[in-house]
Write an enzyme that holds these catalytic residues in place. Structure first.
Site, mmCIF file in Angstrom:
data_model
loop_
_atom_site.group_PDB
_atom_site.id
_atom_site.type_symbol
_atom_site.label_atom_id
_atom_site.label_comp_id
_atom_site.label_asym_id
_atom_site.label_seq_id
_atom_site.Cartn_x
_atom_site.Cartn_y
_atom_site.Cartn_z
ATOM 1 C CE LYS A 72 -1.902 1.589 4.027
ATOM 2 N NZ LYS A 72 -1.491 2.982 4.273
ATOM 3 C CG ASN A 73 2.217 2.732 3.470
ATOM 4 O OD1 ASN A 73 1.057 3.059 3.150
ATOM 5 N ND2 ASN A 73 2.553 2.478 4.716
ATOM 6 C CB CYS A 133 -5.167 5.854 10.797
ATOM 7 S SG CYS A 133 -5.765 4.483 9.816
ATOM 8 N NE ARG A 154 -7.556 4.258 4.950
ATOM 9 C CZ ARG A 154 -6.695 4.915 5.713
ATOM 10 N NH1 ARG A 154 -6.992 5.158 6.957
ATOM 11 N NH2 ARG A 154 -5.557 5.345 5.243
ATOM 12 N NE ARG A 201 -0.545 10.072 10.265
ATOM 13 C CZ ARG A 201 -0.870 9.008 9.539
ATOM 14 N NH1 ARG A 201 -2.040 8.442 9.692
ATOM 15 N NH2 ARG A 201 -0.028 8.521 8.647
ATOM 16 C CG ASP A 242 2.412 1.195 9.658
ATOM 17 O OD1 ASP A 242 1.914 2.056 10.405
ATOM 18 O OD2 ASP A 242 2.843 1.451 8.521
HETATM 19 N N1 EPU Z 1 5.590 14.257 11.379
HETATM 20 C C1 EPU Z 1 5.648 15.584 11.768
HETATM 21 N N2 EPU Z 1 5.631 16.549 10.800
HETATM 22 C C2 EPU Z 1 5.595 16.243 9.466
HETATM 23 C C3 EPU Z 1 5.525 14.877 9.072
HETATM 24 C C4 EPU Z 1 5.543 13.903 10.060
HETATM 25 O O1 EPU Z 1 5.695 15.886 12.948
HETATM 26 O O2 EPU Z 1 5.604 17.180 8.633
HETATM 27 C C5 EPU Z 1 5.595 13.208 12.414
HETATM 28 C C6 EPU Z 1 4.311 12.392 12.421
HETATM 29 O O3 EPU Z 1 3.305 13.029 13.151
HETATM 30 C C7 EPU Z 1 4.751 11.088 13.028
HETATM 31 C C8 EPU Z 1 6.185 10.927 12.512
HETATM 32 O O4 EPU Z 1 6.600 12.240 12.115
HETATM 33 O O5 EPU Z 1 4.775 11.181 14.410
HETATM 34 C C9 EPU Z 1 6.326 9.977 11.339
HETATM 35 O O6 EPU Z 1 5.498 10.368 10.282
HETATM 36 P P1 EPU Z 1 5.824 10.043 8.753
HETATM 37 O O7 EPU Z 1 5.763 11.341 8.007
HETATM 38 O O8 EPU Z 1 7.063 9.237 8.657
HETATM 39 O O9 EPU Z 1 4.588 9.152 8.379
HETATM 40 P P2 EPU Z 1 3.621 9.279 7.135
HETATM 41 O O10 EPU Z 1 4.401 9.575 5.904
HETATM 42 O O11 EPU Z 1 2.467 10.125 7.477
HETATM 43 C C10 EPU Z 1 3.886 6.751 6.501
HETATM 44 C C11 EPU Z 1 2.946 5.601 6.273
HETATM 45 C C12 EPU Z 1 2.342 5.174 7.600
HETATM 46 C C13 EPU Z 1 3.482 4.760 8.531
HETATM 47 C C14 EPU Z 1 4.469 5.929 8.693
HETATM 48 C C15 EPU Z 1 5.686 5.588 9.517
HETATM 49 C C16 EPU Z 1 2.118 6.000 4.055
HETATM 50 C C17 EPU Z 1 0.962 6.327 3.188
HETATM 51 N N3 EPU Z 1 1.885 5.996 5.367
HETATM 52 O O12 EPU Z 1 3.088 7.801 7.054
HETATM 53 O O13 EPU Z 1 1.533 4.051 7.329
HETATM 54 O O14 EPU Z 1 2.958 4.430 9.800
HETATM 55 O O15 EPU Z 1 4.930 6.352 7.380
HETATM 56 O O16 EPU Z 1 6.356 4.495 8.987
HETATM 57 O O17 EPU Z 1 3.208 5.728 3.558
HETATM 58 C C18 EPU Z 1 -0.268 2.584 7.609
HETATM 59 O O18 EPU Z 1 0.062 2.056 6.544
HETATM 60 O O19 EPU Z 1 -1.135 2.092 8.378
HETATM 61 C C19 EPU Z 1 0.355 3.831 8.007
HETATM 62 C C20 EPU Z 1 -0.134 4.625 8.949
#
Ligand code: EPU
Length: 415
Positions: free
Chosen positions: A22-23, A116, A398, A121, A306
């Site tokens: 998915k990611n 989620c 999802r 976030r 995850d």
């Molecule tokens: N964060 C910030 N500011 C930002 C961006 C992130 O503070 O501008 C914080 C977030 O709040 C969080 C941490 O940094 O505490 C990590 O966030 P990250 O940006 O790495 O996560 P993401 O890109 O929003 C992706 C995956 C998530 C997975 C995370 C961590 C996708 C679509 N989603 O999210 O997947 O948990 O990386 O590995 O790639 C899932 O598949 O269930 C899922 C939630």
């Protein structure tokens, strides 16, 4: 309300081809618009987030066909550079259209993404990085309007945390830079490597993906390509978790074992026997799992956040006390209250879950609150004797193609 009715227990003894990640597919679909051509993407999972992404692609003017796990996107004619709020809110990864639209049209009008409820976030790292690349942002009626001021400039960006999404957006916006963009403290996740491999095929030069310093050299000519999505390491861990919890055995096919190194070592600590083959893995579980001392989530190659909910379910019936520490998201344990309805004994203190193994779980009616928490509830339902119902099951759909996970004879899906 959508719900899943499951008859347990179900002891795995299956061979399963693991669905595409998915990611990976979500950012790759978004970035296909940079190609201005036709991209044929294989091994695509049939999950709700993919359908939402296709809706966005249609909305902005792409022609998209999804047949037999292959998606064909034609992005010759993009007619819009904004994404409506209702589509943005459906999933967090809609934020990746930001970098993709900037690279393709020079402008992106979006609202804050949904996804989620795993805690706050924010997108501050995305915004400050894009500003360093020469993108301005204005807030108009609650909507964020991003524009390239002159051009995407060369930059040396250091992220305060290796955010997956921010790394992806920087790479995408940099794909049109006349020069080099360096990203320090970049995310090293396998899905970033998959995205980089896709972008290389459409004409972008990228170096260092999979390590914490990535360099992107933009292009001025792009073209379509063919690409196959890597397998989903979180789905693979979910299947291993379900087989381990139910004392079963499973063979996973179509996977990259390297991506599963940290979860594999945890399953081994739990007493499971694992053998790796090329693109496959066999696991057999003991009747009773051993507890684990402490598992802490960390950015890749650490233990994935995850997969923490999946471990909460596995360890419910282990022979002793286990500790899980979540370091990425504040609200990772929202499903724990529901796991306790199956008879689990789990105490959450801040970002730590203390799991006291119980002898068995009993069937229950529970409610899913997020995607990976829903997967944990599914594992508990598979372990329990009797019929369990999980409502709000759309959360699970999802990210999981249920028909490829468990036999159709043991569940009924009401949408
Ligand atoms: N964060 C910030 N500011 C930002 C961006 C992130 O503070 O501008 C914080 C977030 O709040 C969080 C941490 O940094 O505490 C990590 O966030 P990250 O940006 O790495 O996560 P993401 O890109 O929003 C992706 C995956 C998530 C997975 C995370 C961590 C996708 C679509 N989603 O999210 O997947 O948990 O990386 O590995 O790639 C899932 O598949 O269930 C899922 C939630």
């Amino acid at each position: 309300m959508s719900r899943l009715i499951i008859s347990g227990p179900y002891k795995f003894n299956d061979e399963i081809y693991v669905q595409g990640a998915k990611n990976s597919i979500l950012p790759i679909l978004a970035s296909s618009i940079i190609s201005r051509g036709e991209c044929i993407i294989r091994n695509c999972p049939d999950i709700l987030d993919v359908h939402t992404t296709i809706e966005i692609l249609h909305y902005i003017g792409c022609k998209v066909k999804f047949e037999d796990s292959t998606i064909c996107v034609n992005s010759e004619n993009i007619v819009k550079n904004e994404i409506p709020e209702d589509l943005m809110r459906k999933m967090r990864s809609s934020i990746i259209f930001l970098g993709a639209l900037i690279a393709r049209t020079g402008r992106a009008k979006i609202s804050l993404p949904g996804g989620c409820e795993l805690g706050p976030r924010p997108i501050d790292m995305h915004v400050s990085s894009l500003k360093q690349l020469g993108v301005s942002v204005e807030i108009i009626n609650g909507c964020l309007d991003f524009k390239i001021i002159n051009k995407i400039s060369e930059a040396n960006i250091s992220l305060p945390f290796p955010s997956v999404g921010a790394t992806e957006n920087i790479i995408l916006a940099s794909s049109i830079c006349k020069g080099t963009v360096t990203i320090n403290n970049a995310s090293c996740e396998p899905e970033i490597v998959d995205l980089a491999n896709f972008l290389k095929k459409i004409g972008v030069k990228i170096y260092g993906e999979g390590r914490n310093q990535i360099k992107v050299q933009g292009a001025n000519k792009f073209h379509g390509c063919e690409h196959e999505i890597i397998s989903d390491r979180i789905v693979a861990t979910t299947i291993l978790g379900a087989a381990a919890t139910t004392g079963g055995a499973v063979t996973l096919k179509g996977i990259n074992c390297e991506h599963l190194d940290t979860p594999i070592s945890v399953f081994e600590e739990m007493g499971c026997f694992i053998s790796k083959e090329k693109n496959a893995l066999k696991m057999s579980a003991p009747e009773k799992l051993l507890p684990v001392k402490e598992v802490r989530s960390m950015p890749y190659p650490g233990f994935p956040t995850d997969s923490i909910p999946i471990m909460t379910a596995c360890l419910c019936t282990a022979n002793g006390v286990s500790i899980l520490v979540e370091n990425i998201f504040k609200n990772r344990f929202r499903h724990v209250e529901e796991l306790c309805r199956f008879g689990a004994n789990i105490k959450v203190e801040g970002n730590i879950a203390i799991i006291n193994g119980v002898s068995h779980l009993f069937s229950s009616n529970v409610e899913a609150k997020d995607l990976r928490g829903a997967a944990a509830l599914l594992i508990a339902a598979l372990k329990s004797h009797g019929t369990s119902t999980i409502s709000n099951i759309n959360f699970l759909l999802r990210g999981y193609d249920l028909s490829k996970l468990i036999p159709k004879t043991i569940y009924k899906l009401e949408l």
